[in-house]
Design a protein around this motif. Structure first.
Motif, short mmCIF file in Angstrom:
data_model
loop_
_atom_site.label_atom_id
_atom_site.label_comp_id
_atom_site.label_asym_id
_atom_site.label_seq_id
_atom_site.Cartn_x
_atom_site.Cartn_y
_atom_site.Cartn_z
N MET A 73 -58.99 101.03 115.10
CA MET A 73 -59.82 100.67 113.94
C MET A 73 -59.14 101.09 112.62
SD MET A 73 -63.83 101.61 113.47
CE MET A 73 -64.08 101.39 115.22
N ALA A 74 -59.23 100.25 111.62
CA ALA A 74 -58.56 100.58 110.35
C ALA A 74 -59.28 101.73 109.65
CB ALA A 74 -58.57 99.37 109.45
N ILE A 75 -58.52 102.61 109.08
CA ILE A 75 -59.07 103.75 108.33
C ILE A 75 -59.10 103.35 106.85
CG2 ILE A 75 -58.57 106.14 107.62
CD1 ILE A 75 -59.33 106.05 110.53
N SER A 76 -60.21 103.69 106.17
CA SER A 76 -60.33 103.27 104.77
C SER A 76 -59.26 103.95 103.91
CB SER A 76 -61.71 103.63 104.23
OG SER A 76 -61.78 105.01 104.05
N GLN A 77 -58.91 103.30 102.83
CA GLN A 77 -57.82 103.80 102.00
C GLN A 77 -58.28 104.94 101.11
OE1 GLN A 77 -54.53 102.72 102.28
NE2 GLN A 77 -55.50 101.90 104.12
N GLY A 78 -58.55 106.09 101.68
CA GLY A 78 -58.96 107.23 100.88
C GLY A 78 -57.80 108.19 100.75
N GLY A 79 -58.14 109.49 100.67
CA GLY A 79 -57.11 110.52 100.60
C GLY A 79 -56.54 110.76 101.99
N ALA A 80 -55.86 111.89 102.12
CA ALA A 80 -55.17 112.21 103.37
C ALA A 80 -56.14 112.17 104.55
CB ALA A 80 -54.56 113.60 103.24
N HIS A 81 -55.60 111.81 105.70
CA HIS A 81 -56.41 111.70 106.92
C HIS A 81 -56.43 113.04 107.66
CE1 HIS A 81 -56.95 109.40 111.02
NE2 HIS A 81 -58.03 110.05 110.64
N ILE A 82 -57.62 113.54 107.97
CA ILE A 82 -57.71 114.79 108.74
C ILE A 82 -58.66 114.60 109.92
CG2 ILE A 82 -57.22 116.31 106.77
CD1 ILE A 82 -60.30 116.98 106.94
N LEU A 83 -58.47 115.44 110.94
CA LEU A 83 -59.36 115.42 112.11
C LEU A 83 -60.23 116.66 112.08
CD1 LEU A 83 -60.14 114.15 114.90
CD2 LEU A 83 -58.51 115.76 115.91
N ILE A 84 -61.54 116.45 112.17
CA ILE A 84 -62.49 117.57 112.26
C ILE A 84 -62.96 117.65 113.71
CG2 ILE A 84 -64.76 118.44 111.50
CD1 ILE A 84 -63.16 118.23 109.06
N PHE A 85 -62.98 118.86 114.25
CA PHE A 85 -63.38 119.03 115.65
C PHE A 85 -64.38 120.20 115.71
CE2 PHE A 85 -61.36 119.62 120.20
CZ PHE A 85 -62.62 119.43 120.76
N PRO A 86 -65.68 119.87 115.75
CA PRO A 86 -66.69 120.95 115.82
C PRO A 86 -66.90 121.45 117.24
CG PRO A 86 -67.73 118.83 115.25
CD PRO A 86 -66.31 118.54 115.65
N TYR A 87 -67.41 122.64 117.36
CA TYR A 87 -67.77 123.21 118.67
C TYR A 87 -69.24 122.87 118.93
CZ TYR A 87 -68.22 126.55 122.44
OH TYR A 87 -68.43 127.13 123.66
N PRO A 88 -69.56 122.42 120.16
CA PRO A 88 -70.90 121.89 120.37
C PRO A 88 -72.02 122.92 120.58
CG PRO A 88 -69.59 121.65 122.35
CD PRO A 88 -68.70 122.26 121.33
N SER A 89 -72.32 123.68 119.55
CA SER A 89 -73.59 124.44 119.56
C SER A 89 -74.14 124.33 118.14
CB SER A 89 -73.37 125.90 119.94
OG SER A 89 -72.92 126.62 118.83
N GLN A 90 -75.46 124.45 117.99
CA GLN A 90 -76.05 124.23 116.67
C GLN A 90 -75.41 125.11 115.60
OE1 GLN A 90 -78.01 121.92 115.85
NE2 GLN A 90 -79.68 121.58 117.26
N GLY A 91 -75.30 126.41 115.91
CA GLY A 91 -74.83 127.37 114.91
C GLY A 91 -73.40 127.10 114.46
N HIS A 92 -72.62 126.42 115.29
CA HIS A 92 -71.23 126.11 114.93
C HIS A 92 -71.12 124.73 114.29
CE1 HIS A 92 -69.03 129.41 117.21
NE2 HIS A 92 -70.32 129.65 117.40
N MET A 93 -71.91 123.79 114.82
CA MET A 93 -71.76 122.40 114.37
C MET A 93 -72.37 122.17 112.99
SD MET A 93 -72.36 119.23 116.82
CE MET A 93 -71.56 117.70 116.63
N ILE A 94 -73.57 122.73 112.78
CA ILE A 94 -74.28 122.47 111.51
C ILE A 94 -73.40 122.79 110.29
CG2 ILE A 94 -76.18 123.32 110.05
CD1 ILE A 94 -77.94 123.42 112.56
N PRO A 95 -72.82 123.99 110.21
CA PRO A 95 -72.05 124.27 108.98
C PRO A 95 -70.77 123.44 108.88
CG PRO A 95 -71.87 126.13 110.50
CD PRO A 95 -72.91 125.19 111.07
N LEU A 96 -70.14 123.11 110.03
CA LEU A 96 -68.90 122.32 109.92
C LEU A 96 -69.23 120.88 109.49
CD1 LEU A 96 -65.90 122.02 109.99
CD2 LEU A 96 -65.94 121.96 112.48
N LEU A 97 -70.39 120.38 109.88
CA LEU A 97 -70.78 119.04 109.38
C LEU A 97 -71.07 119.12 107.88
CD1 LEU A 97 -72.98 117.50 112.25
CD2 LEU A 97 -70.51 117.41 111.91
#
Ligand code: UDP
Length: 472
Positions: free
Chosen positions: A1-25
């Motif tokens: 899928m094409a990535i929109s022409q924004g700034g640099a591309h980064i990958l975010i990988f959250p850990y699947p528990s509420q206390g970890h995911m909420i702040p990273l989102l």
């Protein structure tokens, strides 16, 4: 899928528990506002947690990889809501099997990410980033103090004189204020490693991957943890340490955060609206802890004897809790406290509750998100740390003079008389000093995230770093 022409591309990988995911989102939202091109990795059962973020930022691409086949955790626990505290270590091990699928995804991508930002429990992603010749940044949903201790533990690997003594005290003499804790307070990951076991090496390598990573991003703010931020920079030997918090939802997004519902939120608001300012104690032990029936009984008795108004968000037992032994509200309790006590079963809109003027104190397990949310709302805390980083958070609250210890330990049964006394005084005139202190910290928290505040500038600086290819 094409990535929109924004700034640099980064990958975010959250850990699947509420206390970890909420702040990273919440951080991902800040990064998207600054025009980074973002891919966010989840497994299928957690995709729906991204919905509010994806609605706000349609350019964010989810990368959904199948949950690796595993016998380590029961089927279904992969869902953020279902992960019990005992599932954290097996989850870390199970997720490390995503190494090859992620590597393949990168290799087949026409313009792959320049950097990975992943949760501190995904330290193995540093090895992956090294193989891909890109940078990996650790996201810490824990306090800087707590991470200072945990990083110290993983670098120096302390040993006990008596390997059976859970109470042997370990002192961290090079960390400011010399934190000193019994062995059983050290991070469960490290204690599990020290015990030796089939996954010890995976846990050790993953945890030490954090120390070797390019930088650390903290959900905290400079004015709150300056000495520990300075310590971390010294400890790591570089300045790539950012305090970007408190990461909080906007006013309109408070209610839905983590999945609470509008009807319940409306009822809670109406109930709180009846009371004068700072007269209600909010009670909640986060997204994981479920109290034993004995703890429930003594907590209920303490609240009843206190005579104070309270709102108790009570988590129901989940998979892995013995039926009948957890989470039972004593018979007749709700009737006896009717009019001054409200019990919410399930997920409460915590940020909205803490910001209601009627709430004057928070009885908390000291999960770092809860602590920051309380500080941001200017609400002093009654502390009952139960596990993991919560002990260090409670110490920090003592140090900051906004916390009063009421109990300690995951299985400890509180003394109902002591509890009643402390609950009552937390919403009385006696509590003037912590209230005043909490207001000062709240103002500092707000200023830090406003334009040109320390956290605001830290996010800008972080974006500059994330946008540079490794080595530049
Ligand atoms: N939370 C909530 N409603 C609940 C329980 C928890 O909104 O009924 C949120 C809370 O606001 C916080 C997070 O879940 O953002 C819990 O994180 P914390 O670090 O405090 O504790 P943990 O759940 O990781 O032990």
């Amino acid at each position: 899928m094409a990535i929109s022409q924004g700034g640099a591309h980064i990958l975010i990988f959250p850990y699947p528990s509420q206390g970890h995911m909420i702040p990273l989102l919440d951080l991902t939202h800040q990064l998207a506002l600054r025009n980074l091109t973002i891919t966010i990795l989840v497994t299928p059962k957690n995709l729906h947690y991204l919905n509010p973020l994806l609605i706000k930022h349609p350019s964010i691409q989810p990368l959904v990889l199948p949950f690796p086949p595993t016998t380590l955790i029961p089927h279904g626990v992969e869902n953020v809501r279902d992960l019990p505290p005992s599932g954290f270590i097996p989850m870390t091990v199970a997720l490390s099997d995503l190494y090859d699928p992620i590597l393949n995804w990168f290799r087949n991508h026409p313009s792959p990410p320049l950097a990975i930002v992943s949760d501190m429990f995904l330290g193995w992603t540093n090895r992956l980033a090294t193989e891909l010749k890109i940078s990996r940044y650790v996201f810490s949903p824990s306090a800087v103090l707590a991470l200072s201790v945990s990083c110290n533990v993983w670098r120096h690997m302390p040993k006990r004189n008596d390997p059976t003594d859970e109470n042997e005290v370990i002192t961290f003499s090079d960390i400011p204020n010399f934190p000193s804790h019994p062995w059983w307070n050290l991070t469960p990951m490290f204690r599990s490693y020290a015990q030796g076991g089939p996954h010890s090496e995976v846990i050790r390598a993953s945890s030490q991957g954090n120390l070797a990573s390019c930088g650390f991003i903290f959900n905290s703010f400079t004015e709150l943890e300056r000495v520990y931020l300075d310590y971390m920079k010294k400890f790591l030997g570089h300045d790539r340490v950012w305090a970007v918090g408190p990461l909080l939802p906007s006013e309109e997004e408070r209610v839905g955060r983590g999945g609470s519902n509008e009807i319940l939120a409306g009822e809670i608001k109406l109930w709180l609206d009846q009371f004068e300012d700072a007269t209600v104690v909010y009670v909640c032990f986060g997204s994981q802890a479920v109290l034993t029936n004995k703890q429930m009984e003594m907590l209920a008795l303490g609240l009843e004897k206190s005579g104070a108004r309270f709102l108790w968000s009570c988590k129901e037992p989940t998979k892995g809790h013995q039926v009948g032994e957890y989470g039972m509200i004593p018979l007749g309790f709700e009737d006896r406290v009717s009019g001054r006590g409200l019990i919410v079963r399930g997920w409460a809109p915590q940020v909205a509750i803490l910001s209601h003027p009627a709430v004057g104190a928070f009885l908390t397990h000291c999960g770092w998100n809860s602590v920051l949310e309380s500080i941001a709302a200017g609400v002093p805390m009654l502390t009952w740390p139960m596990m993991a980083d919560q002990f260090y958070d409670a110490d920090l609250l003592d140090e900051l003079k906004v916390g009063t210890r009421v109990c300690e330990g995951e299985r400890t049964v509180p003394d109902s008389d002591k509890l009643a006394r402390l609950v009552a005084s937390s919403v009385s005139d006696e509590n003037g000093a912590p209230i005043a202190r909490a207001k000062v910290l709240s103002k500092a928290a707000q200023e830090s995230t406003q334009k040109d505040g320390t956290s605001y500038r830290a996010v800008d600086d972080l974006v500059d770093h994330l946008s540079k290819p490794k080595g530049l």
